[in-house]
Design a protein around this motif. Structure first.
Motif, PDB file in Angstrom:
ATOM      1  N   LYS A 193      -5.525  15.010  16.518  1.00 20.78           N
ATOM      2  CA  LYS A 193      -4.413  14.074  16.695  1.00 20.78           C
ATOM      3  C   LYS A 193      -4.007  13.428  15.369  1.00 20.78           C
ATOM      4  N   VAL A 194      -4.979  13.186  14.502  1.00 17.87           N
ATOM      5  CA  VAL A 194      -4.688  12.583  13.204  1.00 17.87           C
ATOM      6  C   VAL A 194      -3.801  13.495  12.367  1.00 17.87           C
ATOM      7  N   ARG A 195      -4.152  14.774  12.283  1.00 16.95           N
ATOM      8  CA  ARG A 195      -3.343  15.695  11.479  1.00 16.95           C
ATOM      9  C   ARG A 195      -1.936  15.811  12.054  1.00 16.95           C
ATOM     10  N   SER A 196      -1.835  15.820  13.366  1.00 14.89           N
ATOM     11  CA  SER A 196      -0.526  15.909  14.007  1.00 14.89           C
ATOM     12  C   SER A 196       0.294  14.641  13.763  1.00 14.89           C
ATOM     13  N   GLU A 197      -0.355  13.493  13.840  1.00 15.90           N
ATOM     14  CA  GLU A 197       0.344  12.222  13.624  1.00 15.90           C
ATOM     15  C   GLU A 197       0.784  12.085  12.170  1.00 15.90           C
ATOM     16  N   ALA A 198      -0.061  12.532  11.245  1.00 13.45           N
ATOM     17  CA  ALA A 198       0.300  12.461   9.822  1.00 13.45           C
ATOM     18  C   ALA A 198       1.527  13.314   9.525  1.00 13.45           C
ATOM     19  N   LEU A 199       1.684  14.413  10.248  1.00  9.75           N
ATOM     20  CA  LEU A 199       2.844  15.284  10.059  1.00  9.75           C
ATOM     21  C   LEU A 199       4.145  14.579  10.421  1.00  9.75           C
ATOM     22  N   ARG A 200       4.067  13.567  11.295  1.00  9.70           N
ATOM     23  CA  ARG A 200       5.279  12.888  11.763  1.00  9.70           C
ATOM     24  C   ARG A 200       5.911  12.014  10.687  1.00  9.70           C
ATOM     25  N   CYS A 201       5.166  11.682   9.625  1.00  8.81           N
ATOM     26  CA  CYS A 201       5.728  10.864   8.534  1.00  8.81           C
ATOM     27  C   CYS A 201       6.899  11.608   7.903  1.00  8.81           C
ATOM     28  N   MET A 202       8.028  10.932   7.757  1.00  5.76           N
ATOM     29  CA  MET A 202       9.253  11.568   7.245  1.00  5.76           C
ATOM     30  C   MET A 202       9.352  11.500   5.726  1.00  5.76           C
ATOM     31  N   ARG A 203       8.284  11.058   5.072  1.00  4.90           N
ATOM     32  CA  ARG A 203       8.208  11.007   3.602  1.00  4.90           C
ATOM     33  C   ARG A 203       9.434  10.327   2.988  1.00  4.90           C
ATOM     34  N   CYS A 204       9.669   9.107   3.448  1.00  3.22           N
ATOM     35  CA  CYS A 204      10.798   8.334   2.915  1.00  3.22           C
ATOM     36  C   CYS A 204      10.654   8.096   1.418  1.00  3.22           C
ATOM     37  N   ASP A 205       9.420   8.114   0.911  1.00  3.33           N
ATOM     38  CA  ASP A 205       9.220   7.916  -0.521  1.00  3.33           C
ATOM     39  C   ASP A 205       9.846   9.052  -1.326  1.00  3.33           C
ATOM     40  N   ARG A 206      10.009  10.221  -0.701  1.00  6.25           N
ATOM     41  CA  ARG A 206      10.643  11.358  -1.372  1.00  6.25           C
ATOM     42  C   ARG A 206      12.098  11.522  -0.955  1.00  6.25           C
ATOM     43  N   ILE A 257       0.848  -1.191   0.000  1.00  7.02           N
ATOM     44  CA  ILE A 257       0.000   0.000   0.000  1.00  7.02           C
ATOM     45  C   ILE A 257       0.887   1.246   0.000  1.00  7.02           C
ATOM     46  N   ASN A 258       0.450   2.287  -0.692  1.00  7.58           N
ATOM     47  CA  ASN A 258       1.200   3.543  -0.726  1.00  7.58           C
ATOM     48  C   ASN A 258       0.970   4.280   0.589  1.00  7.58           C
ATOM     49  N   ILE A 259       1.691   3.876   1.603  1.00  2.49           N
ATOM     50  CA  ILE A 259       1.490   4.405   2.953  1.00  2.49           C
ATOM     51  C   ILE A 259       1.877   5.883   3.060  1.00  2.49           C
ATOM     52  N   PRO A 260       3.057   6.285   2.604  1.00  3.41           N
ATOM     53  CA  PRO A 260       3.372   7.724   2.672  1.00  3.41           C
ATOM     54  C   PRO A 260       2.361   8.565   1.891  1.00  3.41           C
ATOM     55  N   GLY A 261       1.826   7.991   0.805  1.00 11.05           N
ATOM     56  CA  GLY A 261       0.860   8.715  -0.009  1.00 11.05           C
ATOM     57  C   GLY A 261      -0.427   9.000   0.732  1.00 11.05           C
ATOM     58  N   TYR A 262      -0.993   7.974   1.376  1.00  7.07           N
ATOM     59  CA  TYR A 262      -2.269   8.230   2.046  1.00  7.07           C
ATOM     60  C   TYR A 262      -2.082   9.053   3.314  1.00  7.07           C
ATOM     61  N   ILE A 263      -0.915   8.958   3.939  1.00 10.10           N
ATOM     62  CA  ILE A 263      -0.653   9.801   5.112  1.00 10.10           C
ATOM     63  C   ILE A 263      -0.534  11.263   4.690  1.00 10.10           C
ATOM     64  N   ALA A 264       0.106  11.506   3.552  1.00 10.26           N
ATOM     65  CA  ALA A 264       0.221  12.882   3.040  1.00 10.26           C
ATOM     66  C   ALA A 264      -1.153  13.464   2.735  1.00 10.26           C
ATOM     67  N   LEU A 265      -2.035  12.646   2.159  1.00  7.78           N
ATOM     68  CA  LEU A 265      -3.401  13.100   1.884  1.00  7.78           C
ATOM     69  C   LEU A 265      -4.142  13.417   3.181  1.00  7.78           C
ATOM     70  N   MET A 266      -3.935  12.587   4.192  1.00 10.58           N
ATOM     71  CA  MET A 266      -4.618  12.812   5.463  1.00 10.58           C
ATOM     72  C   MET A 266      -4.117  14.071   6.152  1.00 10.58           C
ATOM     73  N   TYR A 267      -2.837  14.369   6.014  1.00 13.43           N
ATOM     74  CA  TYR A 267      -2.313  15.613   6.605  1.00 13.43           C
ATOM     75  C   TYR A 267      -3.024  16.826   6.015  1.00 13.43           C
ATOM     76  N   PRO A 276       0.119  14.355  -2.698  1.00 11.62           N
ATOM     77  CA  PRO A 276       0.746  15.676  -2.490  1.00 11.62           C
ATOM     78  C   PRO A 276       2.265  15.585  -2.422  1.00 11.62           C
ATOM     79  N   VAL A 277       2.931  16.490  -3.083  1.00 14.65           N
ATOM     80  CA  VAL A 277       4.386  16.587  -3.020  1.00 14.65           C
ATOM     81  C   VAL A 277       4.705  17.920  -2.368  1.00 14.65           C
ATOM     82  N   PHE A 278       4.643  17.922  -1.042  1.00 13.88           N
ATOM     83  CA  PHE A 278       4.888  19.164  -0.324  1.00 13.88           C
ATOM     84  C   PHE A 278       6.208  19.059   0.441  1.00 13.88           C
TER      85      PHE A 278
END
Length: 652
Positions: free
Chosen positions: A635-648, A200-210, A595-597
């Motif tokens: 909490k969800v938006r804050s947790e999504a921010l913690r992803c280090m976007r390893c895909d990028r 699953i594109n995990i960094p992708g869906y976390i970025a969308l959730m952020y 998102p590519v932010f």
């Protein structure tokens, strides 16, 4: 008188390193066997991981594994370039090690050779996923070619050894572009994606959730996992075990974020998915577990007419009849099953193939089929004891038929998630004392860490490293059990083969024994229509195809595993069927832009937000209600921010 010259035993200085508890220089008797060096000088493998392979004599030294581990150090001294012994655990990647070996010879030893360049280029292709049609065959041919260069000969010898011993791993890199150890990082966008069986594109869906795009995040999940709400509640989280944030502090709550996005989206009751027009082909699926449901989802979206036959009155397979309600209620399963039915999939419950309809009759109705009936037959011993039963039978009766009865002193035997579920369920039914017995040490237990921790917190006592010696019984009723110490769990080839100390024993009183020691498939409904192996398991090929044309397998019927693994195999079965029937590929939905932010530096100051779990306490009135809460939006938006976007940030 004959003068017998006594051989002098030599002590040799060696450096020990690798995945061991004690590294450094030691003086070792040359007659010592390799396994004893590991146990006595290296103090065993770190984190109680299994020993996979040993290399003696430096990067060009000889590999030692299996029965060779019982040989003495002296057997290798004459062929050593360096006085070193390296012990590697079961997270070893032979492809990456081959790459290291070649680079070491070229860069550190300064060897320039055409053979090495060819080998390096081929291994580069394997480890980066940029393979050609004949990459693997070319590599095999090159390592078999004889060369006059002594060093290159040693290199080829070692590569050939690794390719022979780990053929499946090399082929996985070549055919599936996947590294199970997670080391060859150019094969995947991020460690979490590689660790997920469904990718699953995990960094992708976390970025969308952020960005607050929860429905788009859920749609992105469903491109590889149509049971994302379910996995948001019970997934074992292999992705989180490889999260780079977890190497720094607490891992990103991937499952918790999935749980939120799926819940919020489905609460709207407006979720609609696209599908292709009907193509006139019909697919029959036996078994409505995660594998069968997954296959049905992708086939239906691609235009196939799909029927599922399920022998139980509920849909979900082991999710429905094995996973306790406090972890996963049937209502949660039904929410995503409804989405699959909305695509036109027909599910016939209380319909058993082989009983209500013969397999031959079933086969005649469809252009292709999926066998996804799982593993619902328990392994059991001492079947004459009336108060001894299997965990899967026990859990099924509790969840499906609302069973209330359990013993007061319960012993559960097993170390996996099913054992944890059985122990915690027994406690909820009123058991006064529950003991859990496992052959494995705590760290080696196959149950996921979360389940083990929660099981202990609820008051269940673990007895790790013990097996059953005998059961004390009176008129076929168990009164107690004697355990014996398990000294070794696996043989030299890492095959399950426990060795016991019969004199090191523990006695437990009990009036109920529950066995969670594995399951097997019931394939009697196939009426010998497909080929099976000597152990009675279905034989199938790399494309999940059986000996019967057009019939494929998916999920636990091909070997026990997790729910997410079954879901991934269901999708692969759908891909293989579509290819078999001349399709142009599965339709997974419209492309979703990720998102590519720019990640903000404040990511480093963001604390982890975790779900709350309500553990069982005696006397609570809701013992079997789902016990995991959904995170709040903040909490969800804050947790999504913690992803280090390893895909990028980790791509090469």
């Amino acid at each position: 008188m004959i003068n017998m010259k006594k051989r002098v035993i030599k002590m040799v200085d060696m450096k020990l390193f690798g995945n061991i508890n004690k590294k450094g220089f030691v003086r070792i008797n040359e007659n010592k066997i390799i396994l004893d060096i590991l146990k006595e000088d290296a103090m065993g493998m770190a984190s109680e991981r299994k020993l996979e392979i040993v290399q003696i004599g430096g990067p060009l030294g000889q590999f030692v594994a299996g029965e060779q581990l019982t040989k003495q150090l002296v057997d290798y001294l004459d062929n050593m370039d360096m006085a070193t012994v390296m012990f590697l655990n079961d997270n070893f990647c032979p492809v990456d090690f081959t790459k290291f070996l070649l680079q070491y010879v070229k860069r550190e030893m300064g060897i320039s050779n055409e053979d090495l360049e060819i080998l390096s280029n081929l291994i580069e292709e394997l480890s980066s996923g940029k393979t050609r049609k004949y990459t693997y065959e070319e590599l095999l041919r090159e390592v078999r070619e004889v060369t006059a260069n002594t060093i290159v000969t040693k290199v080829k010898r070692n590569i050939k050894y690794l390719m022979d011993r780990y053929e499946g791993v090399f082929l996985q890199h070549f055919e599936s572009k996947k590294c199970a150890a997670g080391i060859c990082n150019r094969l995947f966008s991020a460690q979490c994606v590689n660790a997920c069986p469904a990718e699953i594109n995990i960094p992708g869906y976390i970025a969308l959730m952020y960005q607050g795009k929860d429905e788009e995040a859920y749609r992105l999940m469903r491109q590889n996992n149509p049971l994302s709400l379910i996995c948001g509640k019970i997934c074992a989280r292999p992705c989180e075990s490889r999260c780079r944030r977890g190497e720094i502090e607490q891992t990103v709550g991937v499952r918790a974020l999935k749980h939120y996005a799926a819940t919020i989206t489905l609460n709207k009751d407006e979720f609609i998915e696209k599908k292709l027009p009907k193509n006139g082909k019909k697919i029959g699926i036996i078994g409505a577990g995660p594998a069968g449901l997954s296959a049905a989802y992708y086939l239906a979206k691609t235009g196939y007419e799909v029927d599922i036959y399920e022998k139980y009155p509920v849909v979900g397979g082991m999710l429905a009849v094995g996973v306790p309600s406090y972890r996963l209620a049937q209502a949660s399963i039904d929410r995503e099953v409804k989405l699959i039915e909305n695509l036109g999939v027909s599910i016939y419950t209380n319909t058993e193939v082989g009983k209500d309809i013969t397999f031959e009759e079933f086969k005649e109705k469809y252009d292709s089929m999926v066998l996804a009936t799982g593993c619902h037959l328990p392994n059991i011993f001492s079947d004459h004891i009336s108060n001894l039963e299997s965990a899967i039978d026990f859990l099924r009766e509790v969840k499906l038929y609302d069973r209330k009865k359990v013993g007061k002193k319960v012993v559960v035997i097993g170390g996996g998630d099913v054992a944890m579920d059985a122990a915690r369920t027994a406690l909820r039914l009123g058991a006064e004392k529950v003991d859990l017995v496992s052959l494995e040490s705590y760290l080696q237990m196959p149950a996921n860490d979360e389940e083990k921790e929660e099981t202990q917190k609820e008051g269940i006592e673990f007895h790790n490293g013990f097996g059953t010696k005998y059961i004390h019984e009176d008129e076929n009723i168990a009164q107690g059990i004697t355990l014996k110490k398990c000294m070794e769990l696996y043989d030299l080839n890492n095959r399950f083969n426990p060795i016991y100390d019969e004199d090191d024993t523990v006695d437990l009183q009990c009036d109920h024994i529950i066995l969670a020691i594995g399951q097997r498939s019931d394939i009697s409904y196939l009426e010998s229509a497909v080929q099976v192996d000597v152990k009675g398991r279905i034989q199938f090929g790399k494309k999940q195809d059986t000996s019967l044309e057009g019939v494929y397998v998916a999920g636990d019927i091909g070997g026990p595993g997790s729910a997410i693994k079954a879901i991934a195999e269901g999708k692969k079965a759908a891909e293989n069927i579509d290819r078999y029937l001349g399709g142009k590929g599965l339709f997974i939905g419209d492309e979703i832009e990720v998102p590519v932010f720019q990640s903000h530096y404040s990511i480093w100051d963001t604390e982890s937000k975790t779900e709350q779990v309500e553990l069982f306490t005696e006397g609570c009135g809701h013992a079997f209600e789902e016990n995991r809460t959904v995170l709040s939006e903040t909490k969800v938006r804050s947790e999504a921010l913690r992803c280090m976007r390893c895909d990028r940030n980790s791509k090469q």
